[in-house]
Write an enzyme that holds these catalytic residues in place. Structure first.
Site, mmCIF file in Angstrom:
data_model
loop_
_atom_site.group_PDB
_atom_site.id
_atom_site.type_symbol
_atom_site.label_atom_id
_atom_site.label_comp_id
_atom_site.label_asym_id
_atom_site.label_seq_id
_atom_site.Cartn_x
_atom_site.Cartn_y
_atom_site.Cartn_z
ATOM 1 N N ARG A 240 -7.476 8.007 3.639
ATOM 2 C CA ARG A 240 -6.374 7.092 3.360
ATOM 3 C C ARG A 240 -5.407 7.121 4.537
ATOM 4 O O ARG A 240 -5.170 8.175 5.131
ATOM 5 C CB ARG A 240 -5.644 7.486 2.079
ATOM 6 N N GLU A 269 -1.635 -0.818 6.058
ATOM 7 C CA GLU A 269 -2.648 -1.872 6.083
ATOM 8 C C GLU A 269 -2.386 -2.944 5.018
ATOM 9 O O GLU A 269 -1.890 -2.633 3.940
ATOM 10 C CB GLU A 269 -4.058 -1.281 5.934
ATOM 11 N N HIS A 287 -10.962 -1.043 7.628
ATOM 12 C CA HIS A 287 -11.280 -0.466 6.306
ATOM 13 C C HIS A 287 -12.686 -0.883 5.853
ATOM 14 O O HIS A 287 -12.873 -1.502 4.810
ATOM 15 C CB HIS A 287 -10.242 -0.882 5.275
#
Length: 321
Positions: A240, A269, A287
């Site tokens: 994360r 993000e 991602h």
């Protein structure tokens, strides 16, 4: 009438078709993040909302007046974007999708290690910009992984799958975790348990993050920890974005205090810190950890199975709240 289901983003076609056979499904055709106001309004219109990591579902949304939603079928293993305590208080069940994204995310961690160590991002950018002048002995020299140590922060399924792959590249395995793995797991992966994160950072050539997000791990990697790493070390994050203090990482990479970083996740993000984008020794991916058709389909089918059990009056397999 079948239960009304809201998918906050587009899902693989096979999963959407599967859900439409069982439920009254709504999907935003624009595939855009829903606002807090839209999520709050949806709480009163649907029996289930199926969010993703891009959806922040806090206490205010979960306490929406006249709420109809009874279950949040989260598309993803992580669930720190959902206020679980508020969900419990509202009597809303929350499920996730563990296990099915292990291999895809481990593959991506290895990809980032290879790209960062071999300066592949720099090379591709140079070539596409028309700046490559041809092969020469000292051009974009990177470093090999064979004989180096991979330090894993966290040692769950994804970390262990990453370790198994890394051994094929000649890396030795060490890890730090709040709970030590079984002796059999350590033996199978030839993995050494390290007693502190600081020692792991200081002795690893690649430090790969595999811990959950949330307040407990926020900025776990900061200036102090980065200062302990070798100047030739590489940081990899497929966990994360909040685990890394990006301002500290930018300063560290800019000074050359560590060699490189490979990041698939970011603090804010989808916004990415311009300081990271400007760094040649940062490999940045949007991602993509679970982004294979097979994995994303399996994740969606896992949500569908959880919904089926819930609406049949049974306990979902992947309940987290």
């Amino acid at each position: 009438m079948p239960p009304k289901i809201l998918l906050t983003r587009r899902w693989p076609d096979a999963v959407e078709a599967h859900l439409r056979q069982r439920y009254d499904v709504t999907v935003d055709p624009g595939d855009r993040p829903l606002s807090a106001a839209e999520l709050t309004e949806a709480m009163g219109r649907y029996d289930a909302i199926c969010p993703t990591v891009t959806d922040r579902i806090g206490a205010a949304i979960l306490a929406a007046p006249n709420a109809r939603v009874r279950i949040l079928g989260n598309f993803g293993a992580g669930f720190e974007h959902i206020d679980l305590e508020a969900a419990k208080a509202a009597g809303i069940v929350v499920t996730n999708t563990p296990d099915v994204l292990t291999d895809a995310t481990a593959d991506l961690a290895i990809l980032l290690m290879l790209m960062a160590s071999r300066r592949a991002g720099e090379g591709e950018r140079e070539l596409r910009a028309g700046q490559w002048t041809g092969w020469r002995p000292t051009h974009l020299l990177g470093q090999g992984l064979a004989g180096k140590r991979l330090g894993l922060v966290g040692f769950g399924r994804i970390a262990q799958a990453t370790a198994a792959r890394a051994r094929a590249f000649g890396l030795s395995i060490a890890y730090y975790s709040r709970r030590r793995a079984d002796a059999g797991v350590e033996a199978a992966l030839a993995a050494t348990h390290i007693g502190s994160l600081e020692e792991l950072a200081a002795t690893s050539d690649v430090l790969s993050l595999h811990c959950p997000g949330g307040p407990a791990t926020r900025h776990l990697v900061n200036a102090a920890l980065l200062a302990r790493m070798k100047p030739t070390a590489i940081l990899v994050n497929t966990a994360r974005g909040t685990v890394v203090n990006e301002a500290d990482l930018i300063a560290t990479l800019s000074s050359g205090a560590i060699a490189a970083a490979g990041l698939d996740v970011f603090e804010g993000e989808p916004a990415v810190n311009p300081g990271l984008i400007a760094l040649p020794n940062a490999v940045l991916l949007p991602h993509l950890g679970s982004a294979t058709l097979e994995t994303r389909t399996a994740m969606g089918m896992r949500v569908a199975a959880n919904l089926d059990r819930f609406f049949a009056g049974e306990v979902p397999h992947d309940r987290v709240a």
